[in-house]
Design a protein around this motif. Sequence first.
Motif, PDB file in Angstrom:
ATOM      1  N   MET A 194       0.853  -1.197   0.000  1.00 13.31           N
ATOM      2  CA  MET A 194       0.000   0.000   0.000  1.00 13.31           C
ATOM      3  C   MET A 194       0.887   1.245   0.000  1.00 13.31           C
ATOM      4  O   MET A 194       1.875   1.317   0.715  1.00 13.31           O
ATOM      5  CB  MET A 194      -0.910   0.002   1.233  1.00 13.31           C
ATOM      6  CG  MET A 194      -1.921   1.149   1.251  1.00 13.31           C
ATOM      7  SD  MET A 194      -2.964   1.081   2.716  1.00 13.31           S
ATOM      8  CE  MET A 194      -3.809  -0.455   2.466  1.00 13.31           C
TER       9      MET A 194
ATOM     10  N   LEU B 245      -2.121   6.229   0.689  1.00 10.61           N
ATOM     11  CA  LEU B 245      -3.278   5.432   1.095  1.00 10.61           C
ATOM     12  C   LEU B 245      -3.200   5.045   2.563  1.00 10.61           C
ATOM     13  O   LEU B 245      -4.214   5.024   3.268  1.00 10.61           O
ATOM     14  CB  LEU B 245      -3.376   4.178   0.223  1.00 10.61           C
ATOM     15  CG  LEU B 245      -3.774   4.401  -1.239  1.00 10.61           C
ATOM     16  CD1 LEU B 245      -3.785   3.085  -2.000  1.00 10.61           C
ATOM     17  CD2 LEU B 245      -5.151   5.054  -1.318  1.00 10.61           C
ATOM     18  N   ARG B 246      -1.984   4.738   3.033  1.00 13.26           N
ATOM     19  CA  ARG B 246      -1.837   4.416   4.453  1.00 13.26           C
ATOM     20  C   ARG B 246      -2.213   5.618   5.315  1.00 13.26           C
ATOM     21  O   ARG B 246      -2.884   5.479   6.335  1.00 13.26           O
ATOM     22  CB  ARG B 246      -0.398   3.997   4.745  1.00 13.26           C
ATOM     23  CG  ARG B 246      -0.075   2.558   4.354  1.00 13.26           C
ATOM     24  CD  ARG B 246       1.160   2.070   5.078  1.00 13.26           C
ATOM     25  NE  ARG B 246       2.332   2.893   4.777  1.00 13.26           N
ATOM     26  CZ  ARG B 246       3.162   2.662   3.783  1.00 13.26           C
ATOM     27  NH1 ARG B 246       2.952   1.627   2.979  1.00 13.26           N
ATOM     28  NH2 ARG B 246       4.211   3.438   3.577  1.00 13.26           N
TER      29      ARG B 246
END
Length: 209
Positions: free
Chosen positions: A1, A5-6
């Motif tokens: 990821m 997005l994290r």
Amino acid sequence: MSPALRAVGVGLRTGLVLLVAALAVVLVVVPKSTGAVPLSVLTRSMEPALPAGTLVVVRPVDPASIRVGDVVTYQLVSGRPEVVTHRVVAVGAQSDGSRTFVFRGDANAAVDARPVVPAQIRGAVWYSVPGLGTVNQVVNGARSWLLPAVAGLLLAYGVTLIVSGTVSAVRRRRRRAERRRAGRDHVGRQRRDRVGRRGQRTGTASRAA
């Protein structure tokens, strides 16, 4: 990821934890710590001030301090659980000198059927939050365990996220430090190799001379 997005995921989870914590404070912590009672507005009689679905937190009040214009919750029959939250439109007195109160809903054309005596008063509206009445019915009704349980789970989850994030950050710093050390060692070896090769060339030239 990807890191973006994290970051979004962590932000959403943090927001959810904060939202549940805020609900716990508004619906459970503040009322219980102050002796107030959270109630749900079920009808439209107090619109637009208190539309149906609004959460109202009612705290005890001395009936002698109630004035015209106050929004007060009273029992339809003294000692019974059924209550109404309406606005005081008149204050009177009985023959024995005790006070009576006339109520009317803001959206109603007529006043409530009977004057209310002090024994029927549950309290005055302290604060209200539109839209949380349904949540209050779930939290403080038959499923009163639900919000504390969810809050506890989310808190534990939040602590887990913090710990795992801290561990990941420490590991990343260690990996970066190891790469820097490896890079320095590699550069050092290259320099030593160049120095050694120059020394070998210089020695060969001296012998040839």
